[in-house]
Every structure is written in structure tokens, then in C-alpha cells.
Write a protein that holds these residues in place. Sequence first.
Motif, mmCIF file in Angstrom:
data_model
loop_
_atom_site.group_PDB
_atom_site.id
_atom_site.type_symbol
_atom_site.label_atom_id
_atom_site.label_comp_id
_atom_site.label_asym_id
_atom_site.label_seq_id
_atom_site.Cartn_x
_atom_site.Cartn_y
_atom_site.Cartn_z
ATOM 1 N N SER A 17 134.372 122.786 71.915
ATOM 2 C CA SER A 17 135.764 123.098 72.244
ATOM 3 C C SER A 17 135.846 124.014 73.456
ATOM 4 N N TYR A 57 151.326 113.450 74.949
ATOM 5 C CA TYR A 57 149.893 113.383 75.210
ATOM 6 C C TYR A 57 149.483 111.998 75.679
ATOM 7 N N VAL A 61 143.580 111.485 74.475
ATOM 8 C CA VAL A 61 143.337 112.843 73.969
ATOM 9 C C VAL A 61 144.124 113.165 72.699
ATOM 10 N N PHE A 65 143.345 117.169 71.649
ATOM 11 C CA PHE A 65 143.847 118.206 72.535
ATOM 12 C C PHE A 65 145.218 118.670 72.050
ATOM 13 N N LEU A 78 145.757 124.661 76.957
ATOM 14 C CA LEU A 78 145.273 123.369 76.513
ATOM 15 C C LEU A 78 144.045 123.618 75.655
ATOM 16 N N MET A 80 141.170 122.161 73.702
ATOM 17 C CA MET A 80 140.437 120.902 73.723
ATOM 18 C C MET A 80 139.331 120.949 72.681
ATOM 19 N N ASP A 87 135.482 113.390 78.954
ATOM 20 C CA ASP A 87 136.496 114.399 79.255
ATOM 21 C C ASP A 87 136.100 115.251 80.462
#
Length: 123
Positions: A17, A57, A61, A65, A78, A80, A87
Motif C-alpha cells: 500500500s 473511479y 482501480v 484505491f 489517494l 492505494m 499500477d
Amino acid sequence: QVQLVESGGGSVQAGGSLKLACVASGYTTARAWFRQTPGNEREGVARIYSGSGNTAYADSVKGRFTISQNNAKNTIYLQMDSLKPEDTAIYYCAAGTVTLYDSWYSPQTYRYWGQGTQVTVSS
């Protein structure tokens, strides 16, 4: 003129992440995250309306996300998760006067852009 400054990029292994942040110097009706890889067009990742907090979105994602905002700090984020090697890109913050009739995922919709931050996901 609105200035945007991104932070939070870096390198992570697949499945990991990262959280990006974008601080704006002024108010706009919407802000978004885009990403770009060499030789490709800038791709819309997520959008948030400053007033309602409504989000959108890209299919690629969704579920991984999350875009959010702190209007008191003029900042969007953001988050993730479950990152994949695909990505990997330079991530840009964008801002502008965006309505429901605009294509939020089109770079031409936004007037202001940050300098970008690199996200690298290794397998």
C-alpha cells in the motif's frame, strides 16, 4: 491560479500500500488523480467533488484505491491498496471547475496540475 503539490510516492512490492497526498493553494469544484506511463496518455484514476465528496473511479482501480479529502487542509488523498506492477506510473494531482456533464477522466477537463510523484510497484 491554483498550485498543487503532491507527496507520498515511492517503491513498494506487489500487494502493498501507498498513500498519496495533494495540497492545493486554492479552491476548485473538483480534484482528481491521474497517472501516466512512458509513451501513454494520462489516465484518470479517481475524482472527488470538493463540496459533496462524491467520488468516481477508473474500473482498473475500483475496490483497491480510495480518494478522500480534508477540505480544512485543502488536501486530497489517494489510498492505494493491493498494488500491482501495472499500477507503476507517475501520479498527478489535477484540479478544476468540473461539472456532472464533464468527462472527469479526461485530462482536458482540468486546468491545474501538480508536478507528479513516482509510484513503482515491483513483483
